[in-house]
Design a protein around this motif. Structure first.
Motif, PDB file in Angstrom:
ATOM      1  N   LYS A   1       0.235   4.028   1.146  1.00  0.00           N
ATOM      2  CA  LYS A   1       0.133   4.942   2.379  1.00  0.00           C
ATOM      3  C   LYS A   1       1.359   4.451   3.495  1.00  0.00           C
ATOM      4  O   LYS A   1       1.564   4.830   4.273  1.00  0.00           O
TER       5      LYS A   1
ATOM      6  N   ASP B   1      -7.948  -0.010 -11.681  1.00  0.00           N
ATOM      7  CA  ASP B   1      -7.651   1.198 -10.414  1.00  0.00           C
ATOM      8  C   ASP B   1      -8.794   0.896  -9.359  1.00  0.00           C
ATOM      9  O   ASP B   1      -8.407   1.284  -8.325  1.00  0.00           O
ATOM     10  N   HIS B   2      -9.801   1.121 -10.131  1.00  0.00           N
ATOM     11  CA  HIS B   2     -10.724   0.415  -9.241  1.00  0.00           C
ATOM     12  C   HIS B   2     -11.119  -0.455  -8.016  1.00  0.00           C
ATOM     13  O   HIS B   2     -10.813  -0.310  -6.502  1.00  0.00           O
TER      14      HIS B   2
ATOM     15  N   GLY C   1      -8.085   0.076  -5.135  1.00  0.00           N
ATOM     16  CA  GLY C   1      -8.474   1.324  -4.421  1.00  0.00           C
ATOM     17  C   GLY C   1      -9.814   0.769  -3.266  1.00  0.00           C
ATOM     18  O   GLY C   1      -9.521   0.840  -2.433  1.00  0.00           O
ATOM     19  N   GLU C   2      -9.772  -0.688  -3.941  1.00  0.00           N
ATOM     20  CA  GLU C   2     -11.334  -1.488  -2.849  1.00  0.00           C
ATOM     21  C   GLU C   2      -9.827  -2.141  -1.919  1.00  0.00           C
ATOM     22  O   GLU C   2     -10.157  -2.020  -0.896  1.00  0.00           O
TER      23      GLU C   2
ATOM     24  N   PHE D   1      -6.748  -1.677  -1.274  1.00  0.00           N
ATOM     25  CA  PHE D   1      -5.334  -1.118  -0.535  1.00  0.00           C
ATOM     26  C   PHE D   1      -7.051   0.223   0.464  1.00  0.00           C
ATOM     27  O   PHE D   1      -5.981   0.130   1.438  1.00  0.00           O
ATOM     28  N   SER D   2      -8.249   0.084   0.419  1.00  0.00           N
ATOM     29  CA  SER D   2      -8.227   0.908   1.440  1.00  0.00           C
ATOM     30  C   SER D   2      -9.327   0.489   2.331  1.00  0.00           C
ATOM     31  O   SER D   2      -9.324   0.300   3.822  1.00  0.00           O
TER      32      SER D   2
ATOM     33  N   ASN E   1       0.782  -0.850  -0.086  1.00  0.00           N
ATOM     34  CA  ASN E   1      -0.016   0.138  -0.192  1.00  0.00           C
ATOM     35  C   ASN E   1       0.594   1.618  -0.135  1.00  0.00           C
ATOM     36  O   ASN E   1       1.301   0.858   0.783  1.00  0.00           O
TER      37      ASN E   1
ATOM     38  N   ARG F   1       2.315   1.397  -9.914  1.00  0.00           N
ATOM     39  CA  ARG F   1       1.624   1.560 -10.579  1.00  0.00           C
ATOM     40  C   ARG F   1       1.907   0.537 -12.251  1.00  0.00           C
ATOM     41  O   ARG F   1       1.539   0.018 -12.394  1.00  0.00           O
TER      42      ARG F   1
END
Length: 265
Positions: A85, A133-134, A137-138, A140-141, A83, A96
């Protein structure tokens, strides 16, 4: 209690039959078992037979794939991405681009899922950059890391539950409408009779278990283009769906594992 997981019910039955005191804590996720001065714990679906390193390897899809590849055990590749973050010093700036390279290298698509976790949650089949990307994002959230695997047309999936290289349960996953074979996604377990398929799956599962040094595990093997390979290894042995059809077999499997737990190490 009827509302408890099958795993907890099985432990309670075993302990009642063997004079073992049992206490269930943390909403059923921590089980303390005591017989005389001997105390053992179960956590989640982990009954406590595996070494710490085997448990960690099995719970990490990328590490499992790497360890199996080192031993020459055929398996589905799982490429790890941390991640962002976690910081640039940990992740680096090219993550990426590496994801896009994998996507473009597999026109049939890729699968994105958490590096740790079970039951097919947050698993995405991806064929476009927007879908990638979707999915990223899901995942990694809610996860510190994800893995990307090439999408393959799985012809059959079989789960083998092993205890010290002995197959206690072997069943196929009969897929429903979903493209996944996860039992939580509607697949149904069907016990495999003796034969060529069962023999091949057990042999591969034993090789995988030995490769990471795990004693009690459920190992998922899949057939792709007529060849069998390992999909993943689960250190926590969950048989909730199977217990609805074969409760005696599930109880006997947990009994055998608990016999090992209390026989000494």
């Amino acid at each position: 209690m009827a509302s408890e997981r099958i795993f907890i019910q099985a432990i309670r039955r075993y302990c009642a039959d063997h004079g073992i005191a049992v206490d269930v804590h943390a909403s059923g996720w921590l089980v303390a078992m005591r017989r005389g001065k001997t105390r053992r714990f179960a956590f989640g679906y982990d009954i406590g037979l595996n070494s710490a390193i085997a448990h960690r390897l099995a719970n990490d899809k990328s590490a499992t794939a790497e360890a199996l590849a080192l031993e020459g055990v055929p398996c589905i590749p799982h490429h790890l991405f941390l991640n962002p973050k976690l910081g640039k010093n940990v992740v680096g700036p090219t993550w990426r681009g590496a994801m896009l390279e994998l996507l473009h290298g597999h026109p049939q698509g890729v699968v994105v899922k958490p590096n740790e976790g079970t039951s097919g949650r947050s698993v995405f089949k991806v064929t476009t950059e927007a879908e990638l990307d979707h999915a990223v994002g899901e995942v990694f959230s809610m996860s510190a890391g994800l893995v990307i695997s090439p999408y393959v047309a799985i012809e059959d999936e079989v789960r083998v539950v092993l205890l010290d290289d002995v197959p206690l349960v072997v069943y196929g996953k009969q897929r429903g409408r979903d493209w996944r074979h996860n039992l939580d996604a509607g697949a149904k377990p069907v016990l495999l009779e003796s034969g060529e398929v069962r023999t091949a799956c057990v042999k591969l599962a034993i090789e995988a278990a030995r490769a990471i040094g795990i004693a009690f595990a459920s190992i998922d093997v899949v057939r792709v283009d007529a060849d069998w390979c390992v999909l993943e290894i689960n250190s926590g042995v969950m048989m909730e769906s199977l217990a609805k059809l074969h409760p005696e077999l599930v109880q006997a499997t947990y009994d055998a594992a608990l016999d090992r737990v209390f026989a000494g190490r």
